[in-house]
Design a protein around this motif. Sequence first.
Motif, PDB file in Angstrom:
ATOM      1  N   VAL A   1      35.499  40.605  39.893  1.00  0.00           N
ATOM      2  CA  VAL A   1      36.543  40.287  40.872  1.00  0.00           C
ATOM      3  C   VAL A   1      37.830  39.844  40.179  1.00  0.00           C
ATOM      4  N   ASP A   2      38.933  40.014  40.891  1.00  0.00           N
ATOM      5  CA  ASP A   2      40.226  39.600  40.341  1.00  0.00           C
ATOM      6  C   ASP A   2      41.168  39.333  41.514  1.00  0.00           C
ATOM      7  N   ILE A   3      42.192  38.506  41.259  1.00  0.00           N
ATOM      8  CA  ILE A   3      43.190  38.281  42.294  1.00  0.00           C
ATOM      9  C   ILE A   3      44.274  39.358  42.239  1.00  0.00           C
ATOM     10  N   ASP A   4      44.261  40.149  41.200  1.00  0.00           N
ATOM     11  CA  ASP A   4      45.288  41.175  41.005  1.00  0.00           C
ATOM     12  C   ASP A   4      44.804  42.493  41.642  1.00  0.00           C
ATOM     13  N   GLN A   5      45.382  42.805  42.817  1.00  0.00           N
ATOM     14  CA  GLN A   5      44.927  43.980  43.579  1.00  0.00           C
ATOM     15  C   GLN A   5      45.153  45.275  42.790  1.00  0.00           C
TER      16      GLN A   5
ATOM     17  N   SER B   1      41.889  27.016  38.485  1.00  0.00           N
ATOM     18  CA  SER B   1      41.937  27.552  39.852  1.00  0.00           C
ATOM     19  C   SER B   1      40.680  28.356  40.175  1.00  0.00           C
ATOM     20  N   ALA B   2      40.147  29.060  39.181  1.00  0.00           N
ATOM     21  CA  ALA B   2      38.899  29.799  39.436  1.00  0.00           C
ATOM     22  C   ALA B   2      37.764  28.813  39.718  1.00  0.00           C
ATOM     23  N   THR B   3      37.734  27.710  38.975  1.00  0.00           N
ATOM     24  CA  THR B   3      36.668  26.718  39.150  1.00  0.00           C
ATOM     25  C   THR B   3      36.776  26.038  40.521  1.00  0.00           C
TER      26      THR B   3
ATOM     27  N   GLN C   1      46.609  34.381  17.323  1.00  0.00           N
ATOM     28  CA  GLN C   1      47.654  33.348  17.326  1.00  0.00           C
ATOM     29  C   GLN C   1      47.346  32.265  18.350  1.00  0.00           C
ATOM     30  N   LYS C   2      46.996  32.699  19.545  1.00  0.00           N
ATOM     31  CA  LYS C   2      46.710  31.751  20.631  1.00  0.00           C
ATOM     32  C   LYS C   2      45.571  30.796  20.244  1.00  0.00           C
ATOM     33  N   ASP C   3      44.511  31.351  19.675  1.00  0.00           N
ATOM     34  CA  ASP C   3      43.345  30.507  19.396  1.00  0.00           C
ATOM     35  C   ASP C   3      43.588  29.578  18.207  1.00  0.00           C
TER      36      ASP C   3
ATOM     37  N   VAL D   1      38.674  34.496  32.896  1.00  0.00           N
ATOM     38  CA  VAL D   1      40.105  34.581  33.192  1.00  0.00           C
ATOM     39  C   VAL D   1      40.916  34.348  31.915  1.00  0.00           C
ATOM     40  N   ASN D   2      42.198  34.621  31.985  1.00  0.00           N
ATOM     41  CA  ASN D   2      43.070  34.464  30.815  1.00  0.00           C
ATOM     42  C   ASN D   2      43.330  32.993  30.504  1.00  0.00           C
ATOM     43  N   THR D   3      43.470  32.687  29.215  1.00  0.00           N
ATOM     44  CA  THR D   3      43.764  31.310  28.773  1.00  0.00           C
ATOM     45  C   THR D   3      44.920  31.364  27.759  1.00  0.00           C
ATOM     46  N   PRO D   4      46.108  31.783  28.221  1.00  0.00           N
ATOM     47  CA  PRO D   4      47.223  31.969  27.282  1.00  0.00           C
ATOM     48  C   PRO D   4      47.744  30.637  26.737  1.00  0.00           C
TER      49      PRO D   4
ATOM     50  N   ILE E   1      34.517  36.530  37.339  1.00  0.00           N
ATOM     51  CA  ILE E   1      35.871  36.229  37.800  1.00  0.00           C
ATOM     52  C   ILE E   1      36.839  36.576  36.673  1.00  0.00           C
ATOM     53  N   GLY E   2      37.685  37.595  36.910  1.00  0.00           N
ATOM     54  CA  GLY E   2      38.618  38.067  35.873  1.00  0.00           C
ATOM     55  C   GLY E   2      38.213  39.458  35.414  1.00  0.00           C
ATOM     56  N   ALA E   3      38.979  40.475  35.880  1.00  0.00           N
ATOM     57  CA  ALA E   3      38.651  41.879  35.552  1.00  0.00           C
ATOM     58  C   ALA E   3      39.555  42.367  34.426  1.00  0.00           C
ATOM     59  N   GLY E   4      39.586  41.614  33.331  1.00  0.00           N
ATOM     60  CA  GLY E   4      40.485  41.971  32.226  1.00  0.00           C
ATOM     61  C   GLY E   4      39.771  42.678  31.090  1.00  0.00           C
ATOM     62  N   TYR E   5      40.351  42.549  29.888  1.00  0.00           N
ATOM     63  CA  TYR E   5      39.816  43.207  28.691  1.00  0.00           C
ATOM     64  C   TYR E   5      38.402  42.716  28.359  1.00  0.00           C
ATOM     65  N   VAL E   6      38.088  41.483  28.762  1.00  0.00           N
ATOM     66  CA  VAL E   6      36.760  40.951  28.469  1.00  0.00           C
ATOM     67  C   VAL E   6      35.828  41.112  29.669  1.00  0.00           C
ATOM     68  N   GLY E   7      36.261  40.603  30.838  1.00  0.00           N
ATOM     69  CA  GLY E   7      35.393  40.651  32.018  1.00  0.00           C
ATOM     70  C   GLY E   7      34.971  42.078  32.353  1.00  0.00           C
ATOM     71  N   GLY E   8      35.918  43.026  32.329  1.00  0.00           N
ATOM     72  CA  GLY E   8      35.621  44.413  32.703  1.00  0.00           C
ATOM     73  C   GLY E   8      34.526  45.023  31.827  1.00  0.00           C
TER      74      GLY E   8
ATOM     75  N   PRO F   1      30.907  32.320  24.589  1.00  0.00           N
ATOM     76  CA  PRO F   1      32.144  32.962  24.144  1.00  0.00           C
ATOM     77  C   PRO F   1      31.926  34.421  23.774  1.00  0.00           C
ATOM     78  N   GLU F   2      32.994  35.194  23.933  1.00  0.00           N
ATOM     79  CA  GLU F   2      32.903  36.630  23.658  1.00  0.00           C
ATOM     80  C   GLU F   2      33.548  36.936  22.307  1.00  0.00           C
ATOM     81  N   PHE F   3      32.856  37.760  21.511  1.00  0.00           N
ATOM     82  CA  PHE F   3      33.364  38.084  20.174  1.00  0.00           C
ATOM     83  C   PHE F   3      33.806  39.533  20.034  1.00  0.00           C
TER      84      PHE F   3
ATOM     85  N   GLY G   1      47.687  40.951  18.711  1.00  0.00           N
ATOM     86  CA  GLY G   1      46.580  40.795  19.654  1.00  0.00           C
ATOM     87  C   GLY G   1      46.697  39.492  20.412  1.00  0.00           C
ATOM     88  N   SER G   2      45.967  39.436  21.521  1.00  0.00           N
ATOM     89  CA  SER G   2      46.118  38.283  22.418  1.00  0.00           C
ATOM     90  C   SER G   2      45.370  37.060  21.926  1.00  0.00           C
ATOM     91  N   CYS G   3      44.554  37.212  20.871  1.00  0.00           N
ATOM     92  CA  CYS G   3      43.639  36.105  20.545  1.00  0.00           C
ATOM     93  C   CYS G   3      44.002  35.263  19.321  1.00  0.00           C
TER      94      CYS G   3
HETATM   95  N1  LIG Z   1      40.993  40.425  24.834  1.00  0.00           N
HETATM   96  C1  LIG Z   1      40.020  40.212  23.980  1.00  0.00           C
HETATM   97  O1  LIG Z   1      39.753  41.034  23.108  1.00  0.00           O
HETATM   98  C2  LIG Z   1      39.197  38.951  24.039  1.00  0.00           C
HETATM   99  C3  LIG Z   1      38.024  38.871  23.273  1.00  0.00           C
HETATM  100  C4  LIG Z   1      37.254  37.701  23.338  1.00  0.00           C
HETATM  101  C5  LIG Z   1      37.637  36.655  24.158  1.00  0.00           C
HETATM  102  N2  LIG Z   1      38.787  36.761  24.902  1.00  0.00           N
HETATM  103  C6  LIG Z   1      39.100  35.653  25.810  1.00  0.00           C
HETATM  104  O2  LIG Z   1      38.644  36.039  27.126  1.00  0.00           O
HETATM  105  C7  LIG Z   1      39.532  35.532  28.136  1.00  0.00           C
HETATM  106  C8  LIG Z   1      40.056  36.684  28.978  1.00  0.00           C
HETATM  107  O3  LIG Z   1      40.828  37.525  28.143  1.00  0.00           O
HETATM  108  P1  LIG Z   1      41.315  38.961  28.631  1.00  0.00           P
HETATM  109  O4  LIG Z   1      41.927  39.618  27.453  1.00  0.00           O
HETATM  110  O5  LIG Z   1      40.208  39.632  29.365  1.00  0.00           O
HETATM  111  O6  LIG Z   1      42.461  38.529  29.684  1.00  0.00           O
HETATM  112  P2  LIG Z   1      43.181  39.449  30.752  1.00  0.00           P
HETATM  113  O7  LIG Z   1      44.500  38.849  30.994  1.00  0.00           O
HETATM  114  O8  LIG Z   1      43.058  40.885  30.369  1.00  0.00           O
HETATM  115  O9  LIG Z   1      42.271  39.267  32.077  1.00  0.00           O
HETATM  116  C9  LIG Z   1      42.150  38.074  32.791  1.00  0.00           C
HETATM  117  C10 LIG Z   1      42.104  38.407  34.286  1.00  0.00           C
HETATM  118  O10 LIG Z   1      41.800  37.224  35.016  1.00  0.00           O
HETATM  119  C11 LIG Z   1      42.457  37.307  36.280  1.00  0.00           C
HETATM  120  N3  LIG Z   1      42.503  36.002  36.905  1.00  0.00           N
HETATM  121  C12 LIG Z   1      43.230  34.907  36.534  1.00  0.00           C
HETATM  122  N4  LIG Z   1      42.965  33.882  37.369  1.00  0.00           N
HETATM  123  C13 LIG Z   1      42.070  34.333  38.273  1.00  0.00           C
HETATM  124  C14 LIG Z   1      41.406  33.733  39.378  1.00  0.00           C
HETATM  125  N5  LIG Z   1      41.610  32.446  39.708  1.00  0.00           N
HETATM  126  N6  LIG Z   1      40.563  34.485  40.126  1.00  0.00           N
HETATM  127  C15 LIG Z   1      40.340  35.782  39.805  1.00  0.00           C
HETATM  128  N7  LIG Z   1      40.929  36.402  38.760  1.00  0.00           N
HETATM  129  C16 LIG Z   1      41.776  35.675  38.007  1.00  0.00           C
HETATM  130  C17 LIG Z   1      43.817  37.881  35.922  1.00  0.00           C
HETATM  131  O11 LIG Z   1      44.439  38.444  37.066  1.00  0.00           O
HETATM  132  C18 LIG Z   1      43.433  38.914  34.853  1.00  0.00           C
HETATM  133  O12 LIG Z   1      43.262  40.207  35.407  1.00  0.00           O
HETATM  134  C19 LIG Z   1      40.613  34.756  27.382  1.00  0.00           C
HETATM  135  O13 LIG Z   1      40.232  33.408  27.331  1.00  0.00           O
HETATM  136  C20 LIG Z   1      40.575  35.363  25.985  1.00  0.00           C
HETATM  137  O14 LIG Z   1      41.008  34.459  25.007  1.00  0.00           O
HETATM  138  C21 LIG Z   1      39.555  37.890  24.865  1.00  0.00           C
END
Ligand SMILES: NC(=O)c1ccc[n+]([C@@H]2O[C@H](COP(=O)([O-])OP(=O)(O)OC[C@H]3O[C@@H](n4cnc5c(N)ncnc54)[C@H](O)[C@@H]3O)[C@@H](O)[C@H]2O)c1
Length: 478
Positions: free
Chosen positions: A37-41, A113-115, A280-282, A91-94, A12-19, A162-164, A276-278
């Motif tokens: 899968v993702d909610i973002d078409q 919401s994913a849970t 400062q946030k973390d 999913v993202n955890t901003p 769940i979450g097709a982002g930088y990590v899930g993909g 966790p992903e590194f 980077g997204s991590c």
């Molecule tokens: N980017 C990195 O390099 C990196 C590395 C290690 C860990 N992380 C952590 O991994 C997590 C994801 O980061 P990211 O960079 O992939 O985020 P991202 O924003 O690129 O991707 C998250 C995706 O989750 C989707 N999403 C949100 N809620 C959803 C739901 N309910 N159902 C389906 N899809 C949903 C969003 O639409 C988005 O496409 C964060 O917690 C981040 O801290 C990121």
Amino acid sequence: MTNQFATTICCIGAGYVGGPTCSIIADKCHDVLVYIVDIDQTRIDQWNSDKLPIYEPGLDDIVKRRRGLNLFFTTDVDTAINKSDIIFVSVNTPTKKSGIGAGMAADLKYIESATRRLAQVAQSSKIVVEKSTVPCKTAESMRAILESNSKPGLRFDILSNPEFLAEGTAIQDLLNPDRVLIGSLQTPEGKKAQATLADLYARWVPREKIITMNLWSSELSKLAANAMLAQRISSVNALSALCEATGADIDEVAYAVGKDTRIGSKFLKASVGFGGSCFQKDILNLVYLCESLNLHEAADYWRQVITINEYQKKRFIQRIVKSLFNTVTNKSIAILGFAFKKNTGDTRESAAISLIKYLIEEQAQVHIYDPKVEEEQIFFDLIEPGVYSNENQVLHKVKKLVKVHKDAYSATLNTDALVVCTEWDEFTNLDYQKIYNQMRKPAFVFDGRLILNSDKLRKIGFNVEVIGKVAGPVTVEN
Ligand SMILES: NC(=O)c1ccc[n+]([C@@H]2O[C@H](COP(=O)([O-])OP(=O)(O)OC[C@H]3O[C@@H](n4cnc5c(N)ncnc54)[C@H](O)[C@@H]3O)[C@@H](O)[C@H]2O)c1
Ligand SMILES: O=c1ccn([C@@H]2O[C@H](COP(=O)(O)OP(=O)(O)O[C@H]3O[C@H](CO)[C@@H](O)[C@H](O)[C@H]3O)[C@@H](O)[C@H]2O)c(=O)[nH]1
């Protein structure tokens, strides 16, 4: 289709990590069916197209090799959940923008919401893998949501994994990780789930690199690793200020310090500030955790890592302004690099953004070139739609003062200064004589990444200012 596969996974979450993470699983385990899968078409459409939503060296080949075979990208979240034995939540955890903990705590609304969705639609027991970076004890909240909202009789074993990976090297990091961390409850069922996930990784990761531990240690280890990495950068950046004041050279100091095997040479490159997204946030998340547990001194310690990062960005801007005769108004400035680091198109928290915003505020003309960041993304970051009440004014100003270019030569034409914000390799190989000839004089170079050959540039005629270095010998008066 599911029957021909040994296991089915849903991410769940097709982002930088899930993909990338789950594409690697599909590539390494052909008998595992993977749904991302993702909610973002739009994002899913991009994953299914020739132009993937993220740039990561090596990723295209992997996705194209497995897509349609055992790797599928879809917005049909419910079907994918139902077909799967293992659910990765990525999913993202901003950082929270409002409410309790605003500006510090992680916003867990996407996790929740994913849970909840998972609890609502699951028809069978699952292993749930917390892949997102989350505060300590998030797995407990997930368990409470799952247990009180799912069909009676179902079991959910929650693991922290966790992903590194770092962006720009994600594929190499995933193929050859320093370690894979799997946290679980120390119950027989928790350990069984932990072993199932460990077996999956063991298909390509040596067993000795797969570390198992309790859930809370695993969750905290992720925040700790990022905090310690960012702390090294802030340490070297704090030293870079001292170098500029004394005439020491930060590259030499970092080299000497890093030769101590107890310290090590990696992650000691001074810069315009980490982005980077991590990081400062973390760290903010860690600070919030300390504060909420009344560990104020520990919170102050980690907060300082961010304070130094802000100081570094500000120092660099001040140095640019001071060198340009104390004003950048109506000056034309080329920005080389907009991504937060090389080999990625990601711009989240990029130091370039705050620098350019300052230049716009001061009415400078800004010419930007980045090899991988799209023009649309640059304007989005500078305008931040939905953030300012005077959005039209911001839009007008940004459009009037900023131009995005297709190459470094076009970006530097008729400019007063060029500023290196990202360490893209191609910036070291540019024809700087040609660039000098087409710039206004005196021509300035500000190297925020310490990647250019300053001596060579000075010989050409440039005024060169580098983070952590002074232009010439410093005389110390007694
Ligand atoms: N980017 C990195 O390099 C990196 C590395 C290690 C860990 N992380 C952590 O991994 C997590 C994801 O980061 P990211 O960079 O992939 O985020 P991202 O924003 O690129 O991707 C998250 C995706 O989750 C989707 N999403 C949100 N809620 C959803 C739901 N309910 N159902 C389906 N899809 C949903 C969003 O639409 C988005 O496409 C964060 O917690 C981040 O801290 C990121
Ligand atoms: O010596 C250095 C190393 C890095 N940076 C900067 O620090 C930021 C972060 O770089 P990096 O850590 O390489 O990239 P990320 O993709 O943000 O990866 C970090 O954040 C991820 C998300 O949590 C973790 O998974 C990774 O392990 C962790 O390295 C970038 O702006 C870099 O330019 C420096 O200024 N100097």
